[in-house]
Design an enzyme around this catalytic site. Structure first.
Site, PDB file in Angstrom:
ATOM      1  N   MET A  32      -2.975  15.338 -58.636  1.00  0.00           N
ATOM      2  CA  MET A  32      -3.565  15.712 -59.918  1.00  0.00           C
ATOM      3  C   MET A  32      -3.902  17.201 -59.915  1.00  0.00           C
ATOM      4  SD  MET A  32      -5.705  12.538 -61.473  1.00  0.00           S
ATOM      5  CE  MET A  32      -7.169  12.719 -60.475  1.00  0.00           C
ATOM      6  N   LEU A  35      -4.943  21.741 -55.743  1.00  0.00           N
ATOM      7  CA  LEU A  35      -4.448  21.486 -54.391  1.00  0.00           C
ATOM      8  C   LEU A  35      -5.327  22.144 -53.330  1.00  0.00           C
ATOM      9  CD1 LEU A  35      -0.559  21.792 -54.770  1.00  0.00           C
ATOM     10  CD2 LEU A  35      -2.060  19.849 -55.256  1.00  0.00           C
ATOM     11  N   HIS A  39      -3.752  18.209 -49.458  1.00  0.00           N
ATOM     12  CA  HIS A  39      -2.440  18.141 -50.114  1.00  0.00           C
ATOM     13  C   HIS A  39      -1.389  18.882 -49.293  1.00  0.00           C
ATOM     14  CE1 HIS A  39      -5.132  17.752 -53.792  1.00  0.00           C
ATOM     15  NE2 HIS A  39      -4.381  16.663 -53.859  1.00  0.00           N
ATOM     16  N   GLN A 150      -4.884   9.295 -46.384  1.00  0.00           N
ATOM     17  CA  GLN A 150      -5.762   8.205 -45.945  1.00  0.00           C
ATOM     18  C   GLN A 150      -7.138   8.257 -46.594  1.00  0.00           C
ATOM     19  OE1 GLN A 150      -6.283   7.640 -41.622  1.00  0.00           O
ATOM     20  NE2 GLN A 150      -8.363   6.938 -42.069  1.00  0.00           N
ATOM     21  N   ASP A 152      -7.947   8.325 -49.526  1.00  0.00           N
ATOM     22  CA  ASP A 152      -7.928   7.325 -50.595  1.00  0.00           C
ATOM     23  C   ASP A 152      -7.295   6.033 -50.061  1.00  0.00           C
ATOM     24  OD1 ASP A 152      -8.843   9.012 -52.967  1.00  0.00           O
ATOM     25  OD2 ASP A 152      -7.190  10.208 -52.192  1.00  0.00           O
ATOM     26  N   MET A 186     -11.442  16.539 -47.174  1.00  0.00           N
ATOM     27  CA  MET A 186     -10.997  17.442 -48.227  1.00  0.00           C
ATOM     28  C   MET A 186     -10.776  16.657 -49.520  1.00  0.00           C
ATOM     29  SD  MET A 186     -10.818  20.629 -47.227  1.00  0.00           S
ATOM     30  CE  MET A 186      -9.733  21.371 -48.433  1.00  0.00           C
ATOM     31  N   SER A 188     -10.500  17.420 -54.054  1.00  0.00           N
ATOM     32  CA  SER A 188     -10.594  18.349 -55.183  1.00  0.00           C
ATOM     33  C   SER A 188     -11.997  18.356 -55.760  1.00  0.00           C
ATOM     34  CB  SER A 188      -9.572  17.968 -56.259  1.00  0.00           C
ATOM     35  OG  SER A 188      -8.261  18.036 -55.752  1.00  0.00           O
TER      36      SER A 188
END
Length: 306
Positions: A32, A35, A39, A150, A152, A186, A188
């Site tokens: 989304m 970054l 990412h 991982q 999520d 990490m 966003s």
């Protein structure tokens, strides 16, 4: 620069059809935007394993609830392009909402059961939005592999289940969580955190690291592991939205009592960080079991958190 920055479905299809004609393998990293190094780890892995890596940038409205942060979700498109291309992306696919969901779009993809626990219990409809957009993107890209983080973990399991149930040819690859120096996963959404809120958030990986440390030292009592973790969170007056031990291969099953030596558990947490009128929901997890890679991840987390 990438070979292409594409905003239309038909252009993406044409570009990737040529890649397939040339027998180039395709890796796919859905994002989304906004970054970060997490990412980057996905893009680098895809680039190292495939001839052509596609990175999508699309803030998906269907996975945000009515009181969630769709409007303020960070959008850093030019910076995202720079990061993705520096690390090996050959294609940036950045469709509009109208391109992904044309007028009259009425279809919804739903995975039952494993979407009703953890985040799903607190964000109704969220995973329907995730699976709908991810299946659309997987069908458009037709990649050999899709790379997911991982951090999520529930989302990865839901997408794996969807792909398996629908006989989708794209293979799902999970990449370990990328962590900041103090162990914070990490995300966003970390951009929302003020300096003081960021300090509070650092307790999340520490609480998980305490579980990891005791587990590696032989502690198998879930109640004891939860107790030491919750006590750590209380130091910052934090109460998690959830902190649970679930079976890796079936998230509907919660572990209770003692972990057996054969158990493979995910310890998942969701924590809302509130500070001076701001509220940011963060998630994280660790995997417990006999896998050497998981053990190394736990040791790395402990080293960072302490």
């Amino acid at each position: 620069m990438p070979h292409a920055i594409i905003t239309r479905r038909n252009e993406l299809f044409s570009y990737l059809s040529e890649q397939r004609l040339n027998k180039n393998s395709i890796g796919f990293v859905p994002t989304m935007g906004a970054l970060h190094e997490g990412h980057v780890s996905l893009i680098q892995k895809s680039s190292s394993e495939n001839d052509c890596t596609v990175v999508s940038i699309f803030v998906n409205p269907k996975q945000f609830g009515p009181n969630e942060d769709f409007a303020k979700y960070p959008r850093t498109f030019q910076n995202d392009i720079d990061i993705a291309t520096q690390h090996g992306a050959k294609v940036i696919f950045a469709p509009s909402i109208e391109e992904m969901y044309p007028q009259g779009f009425l279809t919804q993809v739903s995975v039952s059961s494993i979407t009703e626990v953890l985040c799903g219990a607190h964000r109704p409809g969220h995973f329907n939005g995730v699976t709908t957009v991810v299946l659309l993107l997987m069908n458009l890209v037709q990649a050999n592999y899709i790379y997911l983080g991982q951090k999520d973990f529930q989302q990865v399991q839901v997408i794996k289940k969807m792909a398996n149930d629908l006989f989708h040819p794209t293979k799902v690859i999970m990449v370990p969580t990328y962590r900041e120096k103090d162990g914070l996963a990490m995300s966003s959404r970390n951009r929302y955190l003020s300096e003081e809120a960021r300090k509070k958030a650092s307790i999340i990986p520490k609480a998980l690291a305490l579980i990891a440390k005791e587990f590696l030292n032989g502690e198998k009592s879930i109640n004891q592991l939860l107790k030491i973790s919750l006590n750590e969170l209380k130091k910052e007056n934090l109460t998690p939205q959830y902190l649970e031990f679930r079976k890796v291969n079936d998230l509907t099953q919660k572990y209770e009592g003692n972990l057996s030596s054969e158990a493979e558990a995910v310890v998942a947490i969701a924590q809302i960080i509130e500070f001076e009128g701001t509220s940011t929901r963060l998630i994280d997890n660790i995997l417990l079991g006999n896998d050497s890679a998981n053990t190394k991840a736990l040791e790395d987390l402990i080293a960072k958190a302490f």
